[in-house]
Design a protein around this motif. Sequence first.
Motif, PDB file in Angstrom:
ATOM      1  N   ILE A   1       3.208  -2.564  12.275  1.00 21.09           N
ATOM      2  CA  ILE A   1       2.772  -1.232  12.718  1.00 21.09           C
ATOM      3  C   ILE A   1       1.359  -1.345  13.254  1.00 21.09           C
ATOM      4  O   ILE A   1       0.481  -1.925  12.611  1.00 21.09           O
ATOM      5  CB  ILE A   1       2.830  -0.208  11.558  1.00 21.09           C
ATOM      6  CG1 ILE A   1       4.277  -0.048  11.072  1.00 21.09           C
ATOM      7  CG2 ILE A   1       2.255   1.139  11.987  1.00 21.09           C
ATOM      8  CD1 ILE A   1       4.451   0.880   9.890  1.00 21.09           C
ATOM      9  N   GLU A   2       1.143  -0.806  14.423  1.00 20.26           N
ATOM     10  CA  GLU A   2      -0.189  -0.806  15.035  1.00 20.26           C
ATOM     11  C   GLU A   2      -0.768   0.592  14.874  1.00 20.26           C
ATOM     12  O   GLU A   2      -0.101   1.577  15.198  1.00 20.26           O
ATOM     13  CB  GLU A   2      -0.055  -1.154  16.523  1.00 20.26           C
ATOM     14  CG  GLU A   2      -1.360  -1.216  17.268  1.00 20.26           C
ATOM     15  CD  GLU A   2      -1.149  -1.579  18.740  1.00 20.26           C
ATOM     16  OE1 GLU A   2       0.010  -1.615  19.194  1.00 20.26           O
ATOM     17  OE2 GLU A   2      -2.152  -1.816  19.427  1.00 20.26           O
ATOM     18  N   VAL A   3      -1.974   0.656  14.350  1.00 21.40           N
ATOM     19  CA  VAL A   3      -2.589   1.970  14.133  1.00 21.40           C
ATOM     20  C   VAL A   3      -3.891   2.047  14.939  1.00 21.40           C
ATOM     21  O   VAL A   3      -4.757   1.185  14.820  1.00 21.40           O
ATOM     22  CB  VAL A   3      -2.861   2.231  12.636  1.00 21.40           C
ATOM     23  CG1 VAL A   3      -3.381   3.661  12.433  1.00 21.40           C
ATOM     24  CG2 VAL A   3      -1.600   2.016  11.803  1.00 21.40           C
ATOM     25  N   TYR A   4      -4.007   3.081  15.729  1.00 22.72           N
ATOM     26  CA  TYR A   4      -5.173   3.269  16.592  1.00 22.72           C
ATOM     27  C   TYR A   4      -6.323   3.913  15.818  1.00 22.72           C
ATOM     28  O   TYR A   4      -6.115   4.491  14.755  1.00 22.72           O
ATOM     29  CB  TYR A   4      -4.775   4.117  17.799  1.00 22.72           C
ATOM     30  CG  TYR A   4      -3.950   3.329  18.794  1.00 22.72           C
ATOM     31  CD1 TYR A   4      -4.564   2.730  19.893  1.00 22.72           C
ATOM     32  CD2 TYR A   4      -2.593   3.141  18.597  1.00 22.72           C
ATOM     33  CE1 TYR A   4      -3.820   1.973  20.786  1.00 22.72           C
ATOM     34  CE2 TYR A   4      -1.838   2.380  19.489  1.00 22.72           C
ATOM     35  CZ  TYR A   4      -2.466   1.804  20.584  1.00 22.72           C
ATOM     36  OH  TYR A   4      -1.734   1.041  21.451  1.00 22.72           O
TER      37      TYR A   4
ATOM     38  N   THR B   1      -3.067   7.618  11.784  1.00 19.70           N
ATOM     39  CA  THR B   1      -2.398   7.414  10.497  1.00 19.70           C
ATOM     40  C   THR B   1      -0.891   7.294  10.722  1.00 19.70           C
ATOM     41  O   THR B   1      -0.320   8.047  11.507  1.00 19.70           O
ATOM     42  CB  THR B   1      -2.657   8.603   9.545  1.00 19.70           C
ATOM     43  OG1 THR B   1      -4.057   8.716   9.325  1.00 19.70           O
ATOM     44  CG2 THR B   1      -1.951   8.407   8.210  1.00 19.70           C
ATOM     45  N   ALA B   2      -0.290   6.329  10.058  1.00 27.28           N
ATOM     46  CA  ALA B   2       1.169   6.202  10.074  1.00 27.28           C
ATOM     47  C   ALA B   2       1.636   6.062   8.630  1.00 27.28           C
ATOM     48  O   ALA B   2       0.950   5.446   7.813  1.00 27.28           O
ATOM     49  CB  ALA B   2       1.601   4.990  10.888  1.00 27.28           C
ATOM     50  N   GLU B   3       2.777   6.652   8.317  1.00 27.43           N
ATOM     51  CA  GLU B   3       3.340   6.546   6.960  1.00 27.43           C
ATOM     52  C   GLU B   3       4.610   5.708   7.028  1.00 27.43           C
ATOM     53  O   GLU B   3       5.530   6.031   7.771  1.00 27.43           O
ATOM     54  CB  GLU B   3       3.705   7.927   6.425  1.00 27.43           C
ATOM     55  CG  GLU B   3       2.521   8.850   6.287  1.00 27.43           C
ATOM     56  CD  GLU B   3       2.964  10.259   5.895  1.00 27.43           C
ATOM     57  OE1 GLU B   3       2.077  11.119   5.761  1.00 27.43           O
ATOM     58  OE2 GLU B   3       4.186  10.510   5.738  1.00 27.43           O
ATOM     59  N   TRP B   4       4.645   4.666   6.220  1.00 22.78           N
ATOM     60  CA  TRP B   4       5.843   3.819   6.161  1.00 22.78           C
ATOM     61  C   TRP B   4       6.541   4.107   4.844  1.00 22.78           C
ATOM     62  O   TRP B   4       6.018   3.792   3.782  1.00 22.78           O
ATOM     63  CB  TRP B   4       5.426   2.350   6.282  1.00 22.78           C
ATOM     64  CG  TRP B   4       6.563   1.373   6.409  1.00 22.78           C
ATOM     65  CD1 TRP B   4       7.898   1.641   6.442  1.00 22.78           C
ATOM     66  CD2 TRP B   4       6.441  -0.051   6.534  1.00 22.78           C
ATOM     67  NE1 TRP B   4       8.607   0.476   6.592  1.00 22.78           N
ATOM     68  CE2 TRP B   4       7.742  -0.575   6.642  1.00 22.78           C
ATOM     69  CE3 TRP B   4       5.351  -0.933   6.565  1.00 22.78           C
ATOM     70  CZ2 TRP B   4       7.989  -1.939   6.770  1.00 22.78           C
ATOM     71  CZ3 TRP B   4       5.599  -2.289   6.690  1.00 22.78           C
ATOM     72  CH2 TRP B   4       6.911  -2.781   6.807  1.00 22.78           C
TER      73      TRP B   4
END
Length: 153
Positions: free
Chosen positions: A111-114, A118-121
């Motif tokens: 997962i690439e986060v800028y 925020t990203a939720e896995w």
Amino acid sequence: MRRSVVYSIVASVIGVPLHSSPSQAEGDLTKQQPIEIRIQLGSETDALRFFPDTIRLTTGRLYKLILNNPSPQKHYFSSEGLSQAVFTRKVQINGRDGQPIAEVKGSIREIEVYPNGTAEWWFVPIKAGEFNDLYCTIRGHTEDGMVGKIVIR
Ligand SMILES: [Cu+2]
């Protein structure tokens, strides 16, 4: 003819599903309340680290890994070992206001986060193991220490 048999025949003729879909099966592990783990990718001062850099998980529990990037540059969260050891329910992408804007389903490896993203896995670990292959794939970041370890018991 018993009533259930009649129902089966009628249902199959008119196309009513007799059983709920697999994702709604009874005892579905992905329906648990998730255990939240926050992981920072980098820092405000641009440290090339994961905070924390050791992630401990237990098989059979639902996790929500909240990957936040407070740094001025993009980072990756990548672990082949983790990706092979979990069942992913979804990856949820949130907008700046924290509201979800997208959900991704299927196997996830990286997962690439800028910056400020925020990203939720959401996943359930399905096998135990120790993986020393968490890293950020951006050139130079691994060498500078943007690595980590995942332990599943
Ligand atoms: Cu990085």
